[in-house]
Design a protein around this motif. Structure first.
Motif, PDB file in Angstrom:
ATOM      1  N   LEU A 133      48.124  -7.357 -14.573  1.00  0.00           N
ATOM      2  CA  LEU A 133      47.680  -8.457 -13.711  1.00  0.00           C
ATOM      3  C   LEU A 133      46.306  -8.979 -14.129  1.00  0.00           C
ATOM      4  CD1 LEU A 133      48.821  -7.123 -10.215  1.00  0.00           C
ATOM      5  CD2 LEU A 133      49.822  -8.999 -11.531  1.00  0.00           C
ATOM      6  N   GLY A 137      45.573 -12.787 -15.344  1.00  0.00           N
ATOM      7  CA  GLY A 137      44.526 -13.622 -14.751  1.00  0.00           C
ATOM      8  C   GLY A 137      43.551 -14.155 -15.777  1.00  0.00           C
ATOM      9  N   LYS A 138      43.160 -13.303 -16.713  1.00  0.00           N
ATOM     10  CA  LYS A 138      42.224 -13.741 -17.755  1.00  0.00           C
ATOM     11  C   LYS A 138      42.866 -14.773 -18.680  1.00  0.00           C
ATOM     12  CE  LYS A 138      39.888 -10.446 -19.535  1.00  0.00           C
ATOM     13  NZ  LYS A 138      39.477  -9.275 -20.359  1.00  0.00           N
ATOM     14  N   GLU A 140      45.358 -16.801 -17.973  1.00  0.00           N
ATOM     15  CA  GLU A 140      45.547 -18.052 -17.234  1.00  0.00           C
ATOM     16  C   GLU A 140      44.244 -18.846 -17.176  1.00  0.00           C
ATOM     17  OE1 GLU A 140      48.149 -19.477 -15.940  1.00  0.00           O
ATOM     18  OE2 GLU A 140      49.695 -17.935 -16.144  1.00  0.00           O
ATOM     19  N   ALA A 141      43.136 -18.168 -16.972  1.00  0.00           N
ATOM     20  CA  ALA A 141      41.847 -18.859 -16.913  1.00  0.00           C
ATOM     21  C   ALA A 141      41.499 -19.511 -18.246  1.00  0.00           C
ATOM     22  CB  ALA A 141      40.757 -17.875 -16.498  1.00  0.00           C
TER      23      ALA A 141
END
Length: 270
Positions: A133, A137-138, A140-141
């Motif tokens: 996860l 998240g990283k 996607e950023a």
């Protein structure tokens, strides 16, 4: 007379003995003692660590495929390059003049559904759920920042006349998720990654068939998505063994409810 003969025989024996070669036992010479006082003086004899060539680094290898995709996309903007974006749009419009679907809006997260389904089936992934996860998240950023920065910097119109075509955000999202699936489960089976990349390729094709993106947008979007995933893995601290852990009783798990993917958080206090 007898003593004279004895004297002569003794003298003869001494003479014969003196004339014969002498055989003595010779011991082998002892090996010289090892020179331990000067063993570090000849530094040229010590093995020197070989420096890895720059093109064999992890970052270079992780950037090859994305660079080729992005480079080809840039080379075919508008009417430029080998089989330009204009050429691709012309051929698609001839073959599918009335094509329209919204399936591509839902398929961009399909690889994540595959990731969750495989995890729920009990197949062990490369990283634990929390680290996966964090990587997502990283990635996607990085992807969102890159896509929107390029969209506003280039300001290329879409085939349907709307703004901000380059690169395709849908394609970038789909290929990012496919790269996560491939990396997490490639040690178990290559078919997980093949399935995810097939879905991502379908998203890119549908964006072109729907007349919402040029060929250049799709290729560049795929490269940005893959590169974002690779950068997230290369920079993740779990690669150095410092695995973050949730407190006892807490867990995360993917969900799918009401036609939308989600994330479930569970906490059982002890």
């Amino acid at each position: 007379m007898r003593s004279f003969l004895l004297t002569r025989v003794t003298a003869l024996l001494l003479l014969v003995g003196a004339s014969m070669p002498t055989y003595a036992q010779v011991l082998p010479a002892a090996p010289p003692a090892a020179d331990t006082l000067h063993k570090f003086e000849n530094s040229t004899l010590a093995p020197t660590p070989t420096k890895k060539a720059w093109y064999r680094g992890k970052l270079v290898r992780a950037s090859i495929v994305p660079a080729l995709l992005i480079g080809y996309g840039i080379s075919t903007i508008n009417g430029h390059g080998l089989y330009s974006s204009y050429d691709a749009r012309r051929d698609l419009q001839r073959a599918f003049p009335t094509f329209h679907t919204r399936v591509d809006d839902a398929l961009i997260f399909a690889p994540y559904l595959e990731l969750g389904a495989v995890a729920l089936a009990g197949i062990e992934s490369r990283d634990d759920r929390l680290n996966t996860l964090l990587i997502i998240g990283k990635a996607e950023a990085v992807m969102l920042a890159s896509v929107y920065a390029l969209k506003y910097a280039t300001n290329i119109d879409r085939p349907n006349g709307k703004q901000y075509a380059f690169p395709s955000g849908h394609t970038a999202q789909a290929f990012l998720a496919a790269s996560i699936v491939h990396t997490e489960f490639r040690d178990k089976s290559q078919w997980y990654g093949i399935g995810a990349y097939t879905i991502a390729t379908g998203v890119g094709a549908l964006r072109m068939l729907n007349n919402k993106h040029w060929q250049s947008d799709v290729f560049a979007g795929a490269g940005v998505g893959i590169l974002s995933a690779h950068l997230a893995y290369l920079s993740h601290r779990n690669r150095w063994g410092r695995q973050p852990r949730l407190p006892a009783g807490m867990s995360f798990s993917p969900t799918y409810y009401g036609g939308a993917p989600g994330l479930s958080f569970t906490w059982r206090p002890r």
